[in-house]
Each structure stands twice: as structure tokens, then as C-alpha cells.
Design a protein around this motif. Sequence first.
Motif, PDB file in Angstrom:
ATOM      1  N   VAL A   1       6.140  -6.128 -12.169  1.00  0.00           N
ATOM      2  CA  VAL A   1       5.121  -5.555 -11.307  1.00  0.00           C
ATOM      3  C   VAL A   1       5.459  -4.078 -11.113  1.00  0.00           C
ATOM      4  O   VAL A   1       6.524  -3.748 -10.579  1.00  0.00           O
ATOM      5  CB  VAL A   1       5.061  -6.269  -9.946  1.00  0.00           C
ATOM      6  CG1 VAL A   1       3.941  -5.689  -9.088  1.00  0.00           C
ATOM      7  CG2 VAL A   1       4.857  -7.772 -10.126  1.00  0.00           C
ATOM      8  N   GLU A   2       4.556  -3.196 -11.542  1.00  0.00           N
ATOM      9  CA  GLU A   2       4.808  -1.758 -11.465  1.00  0.00           C
ATOM     10  C   GLU A   2       3.844  -1.102 -10.476  1.00  0.00           C
ATOM     11  O   GLU A   2       2.634  -1.339 -10.528  1.00  0.00           O
ATOM     12  CB  GLU A   2       4.624  -1.113 -12.834  1.00  0.00           C
ATOM     13  CG  GLU A   2       5.588  -1.635 -13.898  1.00  0.00           C
ATOM     14  CD  GLU A   2       5.233  -1.120 -15.273  1.00  0.00           C
ATOM     15  OE1 GLU A   2       5.831  -0.111 -15.703  1.00  0.00           O
ATOM     16  OE2 GLU A   2       4.338  -1.720 -15.903  1.00  0.00           O
ATOM     17  N   CYS A   3       4.394  -0.284  -9.594  1.00  0.00           N
ATOM     18  CA  CYS A   3       3.606   0.465  -8.619  1.00  0.00           C
ATOM     19  C   CYS A   3       3.482   1.915  -9.090  1.00  0.00           C
ATOM     20  O   CYS A   3       4.490   2.558  -9.399  1.00  0.00           O
ATOM     21  CB  CYS A   3       4.276   0.439  -7.252  1.00  0.00           C
ATOM     22  SG  CYS A   3       4.600  -1.210  -6.593  1.00  0.00           S
ATOM     23  N   HIS A   4       2.249   2.420  -9.151  1.00  0.00           N
ATOM     24  CA  HIS A   4       2.005   3.793  -9.600  1.00  0.00           C
ATOM     25  C   HIS A   4       1.276   4.558  -8.507  1.00  0.00           C
ATOM     26  O   HIS A   4       0.289   4.069  -7.944  1.00  0.00           O
ATOM     27  CB  HIS A   4       1.167   3.804 -10.881  1.00  0.00           C
ATOM     28  CG  HIS A   4       1.852   3.153 -12.050  1.00  0.00           C
ATOM     29  ND1 HIS A   4       2.836   3.772 -12.766  1.00  0.00           N
ATOM     30  CD2 HIS A   4       1.682   1.920 -12.616  1.00  0.00           C
ATOM     31  CE1 HIS A   4       3.249   2.960 -13.747  1.00  0.00           C
ATOM     32  NE2 HIS A   4       2.557   1.823 -13.661  1.00  0.00           N
ATOM     33  N   ALA A   5       1.756   5.746  -8.211  1.00  0.00           N
ATOM     34  CA  ALA A   5       1.109   6.594  -7.211  1.00  0.00           C
ATOM     35  C   ALA A   5       1.177   8.037  -7.681  1.00  0.00           C
ATOM     36  O   ALA A   5       2.197   8.491  -8.222  1.00  0.00           O
ATOM     37  CB  ALA A   5       1.787   6.450  -5.859  1.00  0.00           C
ATOM     38  N   ALA A   6       0.072   8.758  -7.529  1.00  0.00           N
ATOM     39  CA  ALA A   6       0.008  10.176  -7.885  1.00  0.00           C
ATOM     40  C   ALA A   6      -0.808  10.888  -6.827  1.00  0.00           C
ATOM     41  O   ALA A   6      -1.790  10.345  -6.301  1.00  0.00           O
ATOM     42  CB  ALA A   6      -0.615  10.362  -9.269  1.00  0.00           C
ATOM     43  N   ALA A   7      -0.388  12.104  -6.494  1.00  0.00           N
ATOM     44  CA  ALA A   7      -1.069  12.875  -5.449  1.00  0.00           C
ATOM     45  C   ALA A   7      -2.545  13.048  -5.771  1.00  0.00           C
ATOM     46  O   ALA A   7      -2.912  13.417  -6.897  1.00  0.00           O
ATOM     47  CB  ALA A   7      -0.401  14.244  -5.294  1.00  0.00           C
ATOM     48  N   GLY A   8      -3.395  12.738  -4.799  1.00  0.00           N
ATOM     49  CA  GLY A   8      -4.827  12.926  -4.961  1.00  0.00           C
ATOM     50  C   GLY A   8      -5.531  11.826  -5.716  1.00  0.00           C
ATOM     51  O   GLY A   8      -6.749  11.895  -5.918  1.00  0.00           O
ATOM     52  N   LYS A   9      -4.790  10.783  -6.133  1.00  0.00           N
ATOM     53  CA  LYS A   9      -5.402   9.680  -6.878  1.00  0.00           C
ATOM     54  C   LYS A   9      -5.124   8.358  -6.169  1.00  0.00           C
ATOM     55  O   LYS A   9      -4.119   8.216  -5.468  1.00  0.00           O
ATOM     56  CB  LYS A   9      -4.836   9.618  -8.300  1.00  0.00           C
ATOM     57  CG  LYS A   9      -5.197  10.811  -9.167  1.00  0.00           C
ATOM     58  CD  LYS A   9      -4.676  10.606 -10.587  1.00  0.00           C
ATOM     59  CE  LYS A   9      -5.073  11.769 -11.489  1.00  0.00           C
ATOM     60  NZ  LYS A   9      -4.580  11.595 -12.881  1.00  0.00           N
TER      61      LYS A   9
ATOM     62  N   GLY B   1       8.633   4.039  -9.222  1.00  0.00           N
ATOM     63  CA  GLY B   1       9.406   5.235  -9.541  1.00  0.00           C
ATOM     64  C   GLY B   1      10.670   4.858 -10.275  1.00  0.00           C
ATOM     65  O   GLY B   1      10.649   4.109 -11.255  1.00  0.00           O
ATOM     66  N   LYS B   2      11.808   5.347  -9.782  1.00  0.00           N
ATOM     67  CA  LYS B   2      13.092   5.022 -10.412  1.00  0.00           C
ATOM     68  C   LYS B   2      13.702   3.734  -9.867  1.00  0.00           C
ATOM     69  O   LYS B   2      14.689   3.241 -10.415  1.00  0.00           O
ATOM     70  CB  LYS B   2      14.069   6.180 -10.207  1.00  0.00           C
ATOM     71  CG  LYS B   2      13.647   7.474 -10.907  1.00  0.00           C
ATOM     72  CD  LYS B   2      14.680   8.570 -10.685  1.00  0.00           C
ATOM     73  CE  LYS B   2      14.270   9.858 -11.409  1.00  0.00           C
ATOM     74  NZ  LYS B   2      15.262  10.945 -11.201  1.00  0.00           N
ATOM     75  N   ALA B   3      13.118   3.187  -8.802  1.00  0.00           N
ATOM     76  CA  ALA B   3      13.647   1.959  -8.195  1.00  0.00           C
ATOM     77  C   ALA B   3      13.111   0.731  -8.925  1.00  0.00           C
ATOM     78  O   ALA B   3      11.929   0.645  -9.241  1.00  0.00           O
ATOM     79  CB  ALA B   3      13.267   1.894  -6.718  1.00  0.00           C
ATOM     80  N   SER B   4      13.992  -0.220  -9.195  1.00  0.00           N
ATOM     81  CA  SER B   4      13.602  -1.457  -9.880  1.00  0.00           C
ATOM     82  C   SER B   4      14.476  -2.590  -9.365  1.00  0.00           C
ATOM     83  O   SER B   4      15.698  -2.445  -9.268  1.00  0.00           O
ATOM     84  CB  SER B   4      13.764  -1.304 -11.392  1.00  0.00           C
ATOM     85  OG  SER B   4      13.387  -2.481 -12.063  1.00  0.00           O
ATOM     86  N   GLU B   5      13.845  -3.712  -9.002  1.00  0.00           N
ATOM     87  CA  GLU B   5      14.593  -4.794  -8.363  1.00  0.00           C
ATOM     88  C   GLU B   5      13.998  -6.150  -8.731  1.00  0.00           C
ATOM     89  O   GLU B   5      12.779  -6.339  -8.700  1.00  0.00           O
ATOM     90  CB  GLU B   5      14.539  -4.617  -6.837  1.00  0.00           C
ATOM     91  CG  GLU B   5      15.186  -5.736  -6.058  1.00  0.00           C
ATOM     92  CD  GLU B   5      14.934  -5.629  -4.563  1.00  0.00           C
ATOM     93  OE1 GLU B   5      15.399  -6.506  -3.824  1.00  0.00           O
ATOM     94  OE2 GLU B   5      14.252  -4.658  -4.145  1.00  0.00           O
TER      95      GLU B   5
END
Length: 453
Positions: free
Chosen positions: A55-63, A198-202
Amino acid sequence: MEHKFQINLRGIIDLLSEHLYSGPEVYVRELLQNAVDAITARGAREPGFRGEILVECHAAAGKPSALVFTDNGVGLTADEVHKFLATIGLSSKRADDGRPTDFIGQFGIGILACFVVSETIVVISKSARDAAAKPVEWRARADGTYTLKELDRDFEPGTQVWLTAKPDAEAFFAPDQVRRLVRHFGGLLPYPVRVAAGKASEVVNAGGAPWARGYGSEAERSKALLAHGREAFDTQFFDAIPLKSDVGQVSGVAFVLPVAPALSARKAHRVYLKNMFLSDTADNLLPEWAFFVRAVVNANDLRPTASRESFYEDEKLAAVRAALGECLRNYLVDLAASRPEKLDRFVGLHHRALKALAAEDDEFFAVIIDHLPFETSMGTMSFGTYRRENKAVRFVPDNDSFRQVASVTAAQGECVINAGYTYDAELLAKAAEVFPDLTVEAVDPAAVARGFD
């Protein structure tokens, strides 16, 4: 002239979000469920196959925030996408004759839960069944339209599901919330589930069900189960009781509450189906008298409701309820036989539940009756103490009558039982049958008053 029903997808989505599912967060459960079922299907074809979910979380400023659920399961062909993803109520997870197969989902509506949090659903899938089939991209919109195209790029077999957050659903895409929900719904799954942001993965589900692990001693096992109960319910429980039923393939643990609950309190338990979390408000899994425990159980062969938040009430569930009740009963019998001091502490907390069980179970009655407390004109005492000190059991049938005679009989040195509480009169009547030399008689308050005069 025949006509076909028309489906308003927006109306169906509103129905799901407002009436069928408990909240928007169940979209995580539905996607995990589909991934697990895809892995199960591939494992049936390829012995030794090891499934995994990312499961990957993606976030970008303004989106808007986005999520990607990826599994290496069996995947879908273009024809299967048309048939199963785009047809409401048709599921690849039911046998041809309608009997459930070895999958969690069976209703063909789970993917729609994603529309509660996202206006579009994008599925990219490569079939493991048909090596010649090209990967496909299915792009569906909440207005009921979708597109499907074959991709020239190659992928490993499996499926990706892409979601983009609605403006009012951003909170459900936050990494901490996603991690919590994935752990909540998939914490007992047998395949590793990794959440990356981001760089965190668990890996959020390491360990599996605590009652299914091996332990060096019973003390170690009890400690681990009580720790799980504390984490699951935020309560330090009195004890942990293993549960098992061959019917329904049910296993788990019941946690004994540290305080007596109100009779009106909800008897909710945490239940899993094939290790996927269903609900923490299930109330039909244990007998009515078992209100002194909160249970965590996994079932491999019970029928879920369409919302998959409880089990369907049928003969199999009734048999499971009886079997789990027997586990609790055996625990109490063992306490009476080998740990009387612990039983006395238990009785002090939960005598109402024990009286309810004793009233319906003659064998358990004989084991427990002497330990149960009764209110008397000489104060509260156990039935065993009462019958050792009195040749006859004398009682009044209701609280008002007891208040009339309590002080009078005490002054005369007579010990009278108040049988006005639930189950007490029934238990006293049963005592006369179990102990042939014991006389049980009702006291007439008027006669007591005349005698005192």
C-alpha cells in the motif's frame, strides 16, 4: 414486452456509504480483501506461491492525495474485467451453483466502496492464468461510465488499484490514517502487508493471530493473550479463555472483564473472517449469558452479511455459539475443580452471568451453586455457607417482601434469602431437586409479622 432494470450508480454508492457500510474507511478493507482473494486464487494454482500486498501513499503540494494498492495475485484479463469489475453483484468468488468458495468477498460490490472516497478507480491488472493476455487498464467513474484498454507495457502478474482522494476524503488518505486502517483490518492476514509513505516503509501485520502461535508454557501463553486483549480493547482483563469450534472453523480468545458490566451494556465482540477484520460490534457470536467476556475470534467457514460487518444468523452460527459457550463453561468448571480461590474472585465480579448459566445447565448448576452469593437477612453469603448453617432454605419471592421481613427475621435469629433478583428463585427451586435432603420453602411475610407481634 420485457424491459431491464436501470442502475443508477450514484444512488448505489450513496446507499453503500450511508446504509450498508459503517463508514468511508471500509474502502481499505475491501481493497485488502480483493488482494487477499487474488493471492488465494493464485496460490491454489501455484503451490508454494508467496503472496504479498503493498500500500503506497502519494502526496504532492497542490494535488489531491493518492493511494496505490498492489498485490501479486492471480490478476484479471480484459474479459474478466468486463464481467466482474463492471457488473454489480456478479463475483468471481462464488461457485457456479452459488455456494461460497474459499474467498472472503462473495457479493460483487466491494470495489464500489472506493467510490465513497474517490471519484475514479483505476485498475491495472495482468493475468497469471493466461500468459498470452496483455495487461489491461480499467478506469471507472462514479457516474457509471468506464473505459478499458490493453497496455503494450509488460507487468508482473497481479493487480494495482489507484485512488485519488475526494476533497472531503483527504483525511482517509493521510499516511498515519492509512497505516492505522491497514493494521486494523489486515493485522491478522497471513500475507505480509507493507505500507509505504515517502521513505518510510513498514510491514504492519507481523506475528499473526496470537492464539495460533506456539508458547513455551501456559503462563507465557496467558501473558501474550492478555497483552493482545489490552491492545484490542484498551482494558486490563481478569483472564483470557481460549475459544475453539470445529463447526465454522472458529478460533480465538475470550477476555474476562475486570468489572461487572451493566446488563444493558452491548455484548460486542471483535470478529475476523479468514483473518480479515469484519467488525468490533458483532453481538450474536456468544450465548446471551456470556456478557462477562469480550471476544476476539477468527472464522474460516461462517457466512458474512452483505456488508461483511457481522455473520448471517443460521444453524451453523447457532452451533458455533453453543460450542463457544461450552468453552466458557469448561473454563469455569476447571476453576471450580482446580483453582477455587480464583473462582471466588471471578464469582465476586460476575455472579449474575454464572447464575444465568446455572439456571439453564443442570450439570454446571451442581458445580457452581455453592459458590454463588445470595442476599439474606444475615447479610450476603454463598449458598454453600447458607445450607451448611441452615437445615432448610427459607426465602421470600420479591424485594418488597424481603424488606418487610429482613429485620424481623434477623432479630429472631432466622436467615431468610431474598429471591427477588433475576434467576434466584429458579436456582432455589432447582436446589431442592439437586439436594434431596434440603427443604426449600417460601416465607409468608404476613405470618412473620403476626409471629413477631
